[in-house]
Scaffold this active site. Structure first.
Site, PDB file in Angstrom:
ATOM      1  N   GLY A   1       0.840  -1.189   0.000  1.00 61.66           N
ATOM      2  CA  GLY A   1       0.000   0.000   0.000  1.00 61.66           C
ATOM      3  C   GLY A   1       0.876   1.240   0.000  1.00 61.66           C
TER       4      GLY A   1
ATOM      5  CD  GLN B   1       3.252   5.764   2.731  1.00 61.87           C
ATOM      6  OE1 GLN B   1       2.236   5.219   2.306  1.00 61.87           O
ATOM      7  NE2 GLN B   1       4.305   5.091   3.183  1.00 61.87           N
TER       8      GLN B   1
ATOM      9  CB  CYS C   1       5.429   2.243   7.357  1.00 64.88           C
ATOM     10  SG  CYS C   1       4.881   3.731   6.516  1.00 64.88           S
ATOM     11  CG  LEU C   2       6.507   1.125   1.284  1.00 67.10           C
ATOM     12  CD1 LEU C   2       5.812   1.440  -0.034  1.00 67.10           C
ATOM     13  CD2 LEU C   2       7.598   0.088   1.103  1.00 67.10           C
TER      14      LEU C   2
ATOM     15  CG  HIS D   1      -0.558   1.099   7.303  1.00 68.73           C
ATOM     16  ND1 HIS D   1       0.343   0.731   8.271  1.00 68.73           N
ATOM     17  CD2 HIS D   1       0.142   1.875   6.427  1.00 68.73           C
ATOM     18  CE1 HIS D   1       1.531   1.254   8.004  1.00 68.73           C
ATOM     19  NE2 HIS D   1       1.432   1.962   6.881  1.00 68.73           N
ATOM     20  CD  GLU D   2      -1.002   2.485   2.806  1.00 70.22           C
ATOM     21  OE1 GLU D   2      -0.613   3.666   2.757  1.00 70.22           O
ATOM     22  OE2 GLU D   2      -0.218   1.538   3.013  1.00 70.22           O
TER      23      GLU D   2
ATOM     24  CG  HIS E   1       0.337   6.642   5.706  1.00 75.82           C
ATOM     25  ND1 HIS E   1       1.439   7.216   6.307  1.00 75.82           N
ATOM     26  CD2 HIS E   1       0.660   5.349   5.487  1.00 75.82           C
ATOM     27  CE1 HIS E   1       2.391   6.301   6.439  1.00 75.82           C
ATOM     28  NE2 HIS E   1       1.939   5.162   5.955  1.00 75.82           N
TER      29      HIS E   1
END
Length: 163
Positions: free
Chosen positions: A46, A51, A89-90, A131-132, A135
């Protein structure tokens, strides 16, 4: 399509709430394609727009055999069941920790053409949606950890070579 730079923990955009998308045009379609390519290149499941530095309410996903995007997402739990699992997480390379989330959710929003979209998810996809969406509200996954794990995660971030 283009691979975009992923913003890392500490970048203020990651703590910013994203703005609702109101224009559905070719630029939005390109953004979705870029986000999917960026997510794939980074090996994620994701990716939210902030991000990559954009405060727009959109995220992309690829998990449990489903690949796509949601513009202006809103989600609600389906039932009371919870799941606890390890997340990463990226934007926080190498840091992982346990987070409890709803096991099943329904997400509503739009696609990049402005058409209504509804997605019912369980397991990993439900976790990804939560999660997204976090963000997009400026919330990093570490804030969902238990205090001791959050402390360990923050120590790992301070020690990381990318920080």
């Amino acid at each position: 399509m283009a691979i975009r730079d992923i913003r890392l923990f500490g970048d203020p955009v990651l703590n910013s709430a994203a703005d609702k998308v109101t224009v559905f045009d070719a630029a939005l379609k390109r953004l979705v394609a870029d986000m999917l390519e960026t997510m794939d290149h980074a090996g994620g499941v994701g990716l939210a727009a902030n991000q990559i530095g954009l405060t727009r309410r959109i995220f992309v996903f690829d998990c449990q055999g489903m690949r796509g995007h949601i513009v202006n997402p809103v989600w609600h739990p389906l039932g009371e069941a919870q799941q606890t699992g390890v997340e990463g997480c990226l934007s926080v390379p190498g840091v992982r920790g346990e987070v409890t989330r709803h096991n099943s959710v329904v997400a509503r929003g739009q696609d990049c053409f402005g058409r209504p979209l509804t997605l019912r998810a369980t397991g990993l996809l439900a976790r990804c949606i939560q999660h997204e969406a976090d963000h997009l509200d400026g919330v990093m996954f570490m804030r969902r950890m238990q205090p001791e794990q959050r402390k360990e995660a923050m120590a790992a971030i301070r020690a990381a070579d990318w920080n």
